[in-house]
Scaffold this motif. Structure first.
Motif, PDB file in Angstrom:
ATOM      1  N   VAL A  19      58.968 130.721 -35.486  1.00 51.65           N
ATOM      2  CA  VAL A  19      58.039 131.819 -35.804  1.00 51.65           C
ATOM      3  C   VAL A  19      58.223 132.928 -34.761  1.00 51.65           C
ATOM      4  O   VAL A  19      58.644 132.658 -33.622  1.00 51.65           O
ATOM      5  CB  VAL A  19      56.571 131.276 -35.817  1.00 51.65           C
ATOM      6  N   ASN A  20      57.918 134.184 -35.150  1.00 50.82           N
ATOM      7  CA  ASN A  20      57.956 135.287 -34.182  1.00 50.82           C
ATOM      8  C   ASN A  20      56.909 135.034 -33.097  1.00 50.82           C
ATOM      9  O   ASN A  20      55.835 134.488 -33.393  1.00 50.82           O
ATOM     10  CB  ASN A  20      57.625 136.606 -34.885  1.00 50.82           C
ATOM     11  N   LYS A  70      66.071 140.749 -34.591  1.00 50.59           N
ATOM     12  CA  LYS A  70      65.906 139.393 -34.061  1.00 50.59           C
ATOM     13  C   LYS A  70      66.271 139.375 -32.581  1.00 50.59           C
ATOM     14  O   LYS A  70      66.931 140.302 -32.097  1.00 50.59           O
ATOM     15  CB  LYS A  70      66.763 138.403 -34.850  1.00 50.59           C
ATOM     16  N   GLY A  71      65.830 138.305 -31.900  1.00 52.32           N
ATOM     17  CA  GLY A  71      66.137 138.166 -30.476  1.00 52.32           C
ATOM     18  C   GLY A  71      64.920 138.501 -29.626  1.00 52.32           C
ATOM     19  O   GLY A  71      63.806 138.679 -30.127  1.00 52.32           O
ATOM     20  N   ALA A 117      69.300 132.909 -32.486  1.00 56.40           N
ATOM     21  CA  ALA A 117      69.808 131.820 -33.335  1.00 56.40           C
ATOM     22  C   ALA A 117      68.897 131.579 -34.532  1.00 56.40           C
ATOM     23  O   ALA A 117      69.365 131.284 -35.629  1.00 56.40           O
ATOM     24  CB  ALA A 117      69.955 130.547 -32.513  1.00 56.40           C
ATOM     25  N   SER A 118      67.574 131.726 -34.322  1.00 53.05           N
ATOM     26  CA  SER A 118      66.642 131.415 -35.428  1.00 53.05           C
ATOM     27  C   SER A 118      66.341 132.637 -36.288  1.00 53.05           C
ATOM     28  O   SER A 118      65.682 132.524 -37.320  1.00 53.05           O
ATOM     29  CB  SER A 118      65.330 130.869 -34.859  1.00 53.05           C
ATOM     30  N   GLY A 119      66.773 133.829 -35.832  1.00 50.82           N
ATOM     31  CA  GLY A 119      66.491 135.049 -36.604  1.00 50.82           C
ATOM     32  C   GLY A 119      65.064 135.541 -36.422  1.00 50.82           C
ATOM     33  O   GLY A 119      64.548 136.289 -37.254  1.00 50.82           O
ATOM     34  N   LYS A 120      64.395 135.121 -35.339  1.00 53.03           N
ATOM     35  CA  LYS A 120      63.010 135.547 -35.090  1.00 53.03           C
ATOM     36  C   LYS A 120      62.961 136.618 -33.997  1.00 53.03           C
ATOM     37  O   LYS A 120      63.916 136.797 -33.237  1.00 53.03           O
ATOM     38  CB  LYS A 120      62.156 134.353 -34.639  1.00 53.03           C
TER      39      LYS A 120
END
Ligand SMILES: NC(=O)c1ccc[n+]([C@@H]2O[C@H](COP(=O)([O-])OP(=O)(O)OC[C@H]3O[C@@H](n4cnc5c(N)ncnc54)[C@H](OP(=O)(O)O)[C@@H]3O)[C@@H](O)[C@H]2O)c1
Length: 332
Positions: free
Chosen positions: A89-90, A306-307, A114-117
């Protein structure tokens, strides 16, 4: 923008502040609280789902948060929790161990990329708003240094991060740490000297500690004054007090601070920039800033970003509930 669903991860002073702040931000709603000690939290809060923090996949699926505001302590909690939770989650957090921020950023950036959050790290008033003010002052007065001073009044200001660090020491039952600015050093900056201060030239630290009855006070004192980053670089005074005295004399969470920079424009006209905050409640102020960053985190995520991000990477309009038209018309 639809209503932003917020999970509060970690329920202490800042966590309580976030709940209060969400009441004043109608574009957001509290989806739930996650904690390592949900039974403790349930005793204080009703009508809100309270789940176990470690069951991340379960609470993310049940509570469907757009963003989690992480309110754990900077010393031991956030270094473990943030990189874990941002896999799902963000997140937004207020990690405040300044000297460790570059490594912390790298660790969280790797996990969030890696998770796109989106993971907004190390925000609050300092690090956070004061970081931005330091960068602005230095950009507008090239060659100047921007300095942060805290605890300007007679009683100093309560540092939550340092109090939290004290409470992690074995034998410490409760503790508060007041930061005192060294005013002669503020004057040097205002005079345009741009001095090369060590941290200890700018602040002193005064600790009030409630020790367990069987605790070794000398050992506790040594551990405090030698704690790297937090106390070792400063003149630190440790006072042992009773729990009653701590409660009676040292209540509330007052804090204040100043970013101050001096420089020149042109061929030598003196110039100064100052930015001051005064907070009756440091955790509520920190929470208000975290909540505005949660709004920004969701906007960044909705753009596919992301990141890890810091306040320096976010356009100020992303913090605001106002439209671009309103900002242009009334706030420019
Ligand atoms: N950047 C800034 O400007 C800024 C300003 C202020 C504070 N901060 C940061 O915010 C951090 C959190 O401050 P805080 O005052 O909220 O710390 P705190 O009250 O000690 O809470 C930290 C965590 O400890 C746990 N906890 C709280 N009360 C507890 C209790 N009675 N029993 C057991 N566990 C308890 C909670 O986690 P669980 O719910 O998971 O148990 C909570 O999330 C600080 O470490 C500081 O670094 C940053």
């Amino acid at each position: 923008m639809s209503t932003i669903r917020v999970v509060v991860a970690g329920y202490g002073n800042v966590g309580r502040g976030v709940l209060a702040s969400l009441e004043n931000n109608p574009d957001m709603v509290l989806a739930g609280i996650v904690s390592r000690s949900p039974e403790r939290v349930k005793k204080e809060i009703s009508n809100v789902p309270v789940l176990l923090m470690n069951d991340i996949e379960q609470w993310v699926s049940e509570l469907r948060p757009d963003v989690a505001i992480l309110c754990g302590g900077s010393k031991n909690d956030l270094p473990e929790q943030t990189a874990n939770i941002c896999r799902f989650v963000n997140t937004v957090d207020s990690f405040d161990n300044h000297s460790c921020i570059p490594q912390y950023f790298e660790k969280v950036n790797t996990a969030a990329t890696a998770s796109g959050k989106v993971s907004v790290i190390s925000t609050g008033w300092d690090p956070g708003v004061f970081s931005m003010e330091r960068v602005l002052a230095n950009s507008f007065l090239p060659g100047s240094r921007a300095y942060g001073f805290y605890g300007l009044g007679e009683n100093g200001g309560l540092s939550m991060g340092h109090s939290d660090a004290l409470r992690t020491i074995a034998g410490v039952l409760d503790a508060r740490q007041y930061t005192h600015a060294i005013h002669a050093s503020i004057d040097k900056v205002r005079n345009g000297e741009n001095p090369a201060f060590t941290p200890g030239d700018m602040h002193e630290r005064v600790c009030f500690v409630v020790a367990a009855p069987d605790a070794d006070k000398e050992k506790i004192t040594a551990e405090i004054v030698n704690m790297p980053g937090y106390f070792a670089p400063y003149k630190t005074t440790v006072n042992f007090v009773s729990a009653e005295e701590l409660k009676e004399k040292y209540s509330g969470f007052p804090h204040d601070g100043l970013v101050v920079a001096s420089g020149i424009t042109g061929k030598g006209n003196p110039a100064g920039i100052e930015y001051r905050c005064q907070w009756g409640s440091n955790p509520e102020a920190t929470a208000n800033i975290l909540v505005a960053h949660a709004r920004a985190a969701v906007r960044l995520a909705n753009e596919g970003r992301k990141g890890a991000f810091t306040i320096l990477d976010i356009p100020p309009a992303y913090f605001s509930t106002l439209s671009k038209e309103e900002l242009l018309k009334h706030w420019m």
